[in-house]
Design a protein around this motif. Sequence first.
Motif, PDB file in Angstrom:
ATOM      1  N   VAL A 159      -4.865  29.113  55.475  1.00  0.00           N
ATOM      2  CA  VAL A 159      -6.226  30.254  55.681  1.00  0.00           C
ATOM      3  C   VAL A 159      -6.284  31.407  56.145  1.00  0.00           C
ATOM      4  N   LYS A 160      -6.276  31.227  57.235  1.00  0.00           N
ATOM      5  CA  LYS A 160      -6.959  31.768  58.913  1.00  0.00           C
ATOM      6  C   LYS A 160      -5.111  32.559  58.564  1.00  0.00           C
ATOM      7  N   ARG A 161      -4.366  32.571  58.312  1.00  0.00           N
ATOM      8  CA  ARG A 161      -3.121  32.894  59.120  1.00  0.00           C
ATOM      9  C   ARG A 161      -2.461  33.526  57.906  1.00  0.00           C
ATOM     10  N   LEU A 162      -3.392  33.520  56.958  1.00  0.00           N
ATOM     11  CA  LEU A 162      -2.791  35.173  55.760  1.00  0.00           C
ATOM     12  C   LEU A 162      -4.027  36.320  56.091  1.00  0.00           C
TER      13      LEU A 162
ATOM     14  N   ASP B 291      -7.477  24.922  56.971  1.00  0.00           N
ATOM     15  CA  ASP B 291      -8.496  26.027  57.674  1.00  0.00           C
ATOM     16  C   ASP B 291      -7.193  27.091  58.406  1.00  0.00           C
TER      17      ASP B 291
ATOM     18  N   PHE C  39      -6.001  41.345  59.304  1.00  0.00           N
ATOM     19  CA  PHE C  39      -4.812  40.561  59.458  1.00  0.00           C
ATOM     20  C   PHE C  39      -5.154  39.471  59.826  1.00  0.00           C
ATOM     21  N   GLY C  40      -4.535  38.040  59.451  1.00  0.00           N
ATOM     22  CA  GLY C  40      -4.653  37.051  59.549  1.00  0.00           C
ATOM     23  C   GLY C  40      -4.343  36.832  61.315  1.00  0.00           C
ATOM     24  N   MET C  41      -4.608  35.055  61.326  1.00  0.00           N
ATOM     25  CA  MET C  41      -4.252  34.833  63.081  1.00  0.00           C
ATOM     26  C   MET C  41      -2.954  34.745  63.716  1.00  0.00           C
ATOM     27  N   SER C  42      -2.584  34.827  64.986  1.00  0.00           N
ATOM     28  CA  SER C  42      -1.255  34.768  64.824  1.00  0.00           C
ATOM     29  C   SER C  42      -0.747  33.043  65.230  1.00  0.00           C
ATOM     30  N   LYS C  43       0.414  32.335  65.156  1.00  0.00           N
ATOM     31  CA  LYS C  43       0.674  30.997  65.430  1.00  0.00           C
ATOM     32  C   LYS C  43      -0.868  31.106  66.865  1.00  0.00           C
ATOM     33  N   VAL C  44       0.173  31.942  67.716  1.00  0.00           N
ATOM     34  CA  VAL C  44      -0.415  31.415  68.919  1.00  0.00           C
ATOM     35  C   VAL C  44      -2.032  31.451  69.085  1.00  0.00           C
ATOM     36  N   GLN C  45      -2.809  32.111  68.731  1.00  0.00           N
ATOM     37  CA  GLN C  45      -3.780  32.521  68.349  1.00  0.00           C
ATOM     38  C   GLN C  45      -4.661  31.136  67.527  1.00  0.00           C
TER      39      GLN C  45
END
Lengths: 353, 516
Positions: free
Chosen positions: A184-187, A181, A193-199
């Motif tokens: 893929v969510k960061r792509l 998850d 636009f994907g999610m940031s690490k912080v998100q």
Amino acid sequence: MITIIILDSLSKLKQERTSAAVYHLLVGKRSSQTLQDAHIYHLTGYFGIAKGMDKHAFDQKVENLVSKHYLAYRGDKAFVTEKGMSFLKNNENHGFLLHYNGLVYDRAADLFYERLSLFIQTAANIKRGNHRFIPVSDNQEVLLWMKKYYTAARHRLQELLDQLYGEMLPFLKRLPEQHADIFVKRLSGYSHFGMSKVQLAAFYDMDKYDFTVLYQLILHRMLNYIIYDSTPTPTLATFSSGLVKEVFLTDSARKTDDLLKQGRNVEEICKIRRLKESTVHDHLIEIAYAQPDFPLNNYVSPDAVREIGEQIERLKSRKLKQIKQALDDRYSYLQIRLVMAVYRAGRRKGVEQ
Amino acid sequence: MTDNLNKALEKYFGHQSFREGQREIIEDVLQGKDVLGILPTGSGKSVCYQLPARLMSGAVLVISPLISLMMDQEKQLAASGYKDVIAFNSFLSVQKKQDAFRNLAAYKLIYASPEMLQRKGFVKKLSELRISLFVVDEAHCISQWGHEFRPDYLKLHHIIETLQHPPVLALSATATPEVQKDISFQLRKPAMARHIYPMDRENITFQVDELETPSEKIKRISNVLKAHPVPTMIYFSSRNWTEKAAAELSAALPDMNVAFYHGGMEQSDRILIQQQFMNDQLDVICCTSAFGMGIDKQNIRLVIHFHLPPQIESFIQEVGRAGRDGLSSVSLVLLSPNDDLLPRKLIQSELPGREEIARVIRYMKSRVQQGVFRLPEQDILLESLQISETKWRFLRYHFENHGMMDNDRIVSSFDWETIQEKISRVAAERTKYKLAKVNELLWWAEQTECRRKALFAPFQDTTKEPSYHCCDRCGFKFSEWAPVTKATRKSESYNWKQALKQIMLQGDSDEEIKSG
């Protein structure tokens, strides 16, 4: 995740180093001392997996482990208690720890991901007819690489996306659902636009640094999959090529190594580079760890190597002073450290492949 | 000509028509006049030189103090297919800088920070080119009375002379009449064609709420957003607060996507968050002033100031990010007691104090006594002096001004005490001036008259007729506000396999992607 990494590291350090050594390891400090520690204590995997972590946050995690009685202090050195050991062994993430390959993937992991994600974003947008999009990476090195790659790839974007998809899918299926998850969510793709690490960390209710090391785990596993796994990954491999260095040396040690290879000796190198002898010695140790074919006998005779090696084995200690005394001070620290380095490096190689 | 300009605008930028002021400025520029242009934020100042860059032979040189803005513009232009653009600043890698130096003649549009112009080699390179237009962006930086005075800007007239007086275009969004006069004086261009446009925007409504505590501010924000779920920017003056508020608002507003943004974030995260907001994937962004430069999002409906910036000019710029599409938008300021402490502290940290000045002078004096006239590299210097870059820039300017320094070299010895006294006095005056600016904005917030009139009074004589609501003083109430909303969709269930297929354009699910 990061707490068991700290526990594992401290248990391997056997109270021969303070917890600060673990901190330097995790943030990837490029000093001879940290690199040697990583080699001696089999901690190379964790090198640089928590870059950017501040010391205060690290100390808090250690304190937290002490308050849970997983760690205790003897003098200024922390050791892992029985309770700590059983927590570590039974932790659901314990099995993941051996996937870390920090020293080899240092810097490479992030650059690999930036290349890959930038290509996916670019290909998806261009295929959809969108030529105006803001790239997810503004790293010059990555953009330059992409420019070259794209020139060759532009006529078969869909084909490359299909291949990448085909190569990535089996890998992601091997991961725990949550890890897949996250990846893929960061792509980013077309108009998305994907999610940031912080998100992502907030979404999974994870501590910032727990997420940092988990994220590195996913990338390291992916690189392991590309480099070591029998599944063919020719397309993915183009994104990691040239990044993974076989030999890791600090920049300064590399310069010393170049001079050694030109036939210079320590004394000359000190003069040429205006360095202290002890600094060049540190470089020798670093090189000895990193290169299996290090010419040990230029510095220690074969007999001495055997004697020092036996003593190290007998004492089962990494404490230099102890070893030196046991050998009646007949050998220098440099000689003992070199034997230790080559011995370790050689054995390590024997174990792994 | 008129017709041709319109065609060029459409061809190069895809716009159908010019916005207010653009055509007038561009026409004068193309005729080779020196021009001063004051255009409100969001009105497309950059078109005023980007279009001439396409139409004139030779290169257009743009001096801009905002590195992030330069980079954003370079990026945007590159995304639109313009490769002949280069931004020289400290972020450019050495390799790329050298390459660009070699091929300088190939660029149509050259952005440079004022610091770059201090390098003689760079200016020499420029003087070998044909510079057809010299643009000073954010021209208010040239004035002591501008809110962002940059000493390096004062040397621009020398550069203009070295480049043999190309036409000059000075642009700003916020310049009082006093600052306008100063701009043309400092550039030594007394006969500039002036194009001054009012800065107030008729579609923005103003409101100020006084609250007791920060947590009441958060509550107020979540109430407003519950009633009006619109694309929103919330400005804070500290990084910590952006994170804290984003967490609290996320919890209070489960149906909205809230994130924070500040300069301390990892670069890749910064790009993702900024683009999510641009792309309507985020509803609310809690940010510091680091966010928003060069951002051209059309549908921001609400700009909230949780903390006030240190001066009116920044406030107007930040508010100006709302409602670029012309639809009804609101500026909401939240005040609580002691709100002025943070900006005051900030100002004091920007200018050197008496002791710091004395320390630096002592350092320079001792170097001279040792016969060492060259200063070490800036990083090392700042480290050994324990002083910030902003403070050093200020001091350096004054040292140069007093003839004490020339190009990183100390020029022999001086009457150190007198100079120390003089510089201390200037620093103290500057601090006082900046503190007065803080008070000006607080004073505005406490006025009882129309907020629109009071806010723009220092800049212009009249204000436009508001097209929706004016301000709380003129009777606006949030309950009457009916903005056009476009809330983002929150996905309930997530399936990575499905998502990956979509991103990588695989098979049937490919069809489900909505076009953006």
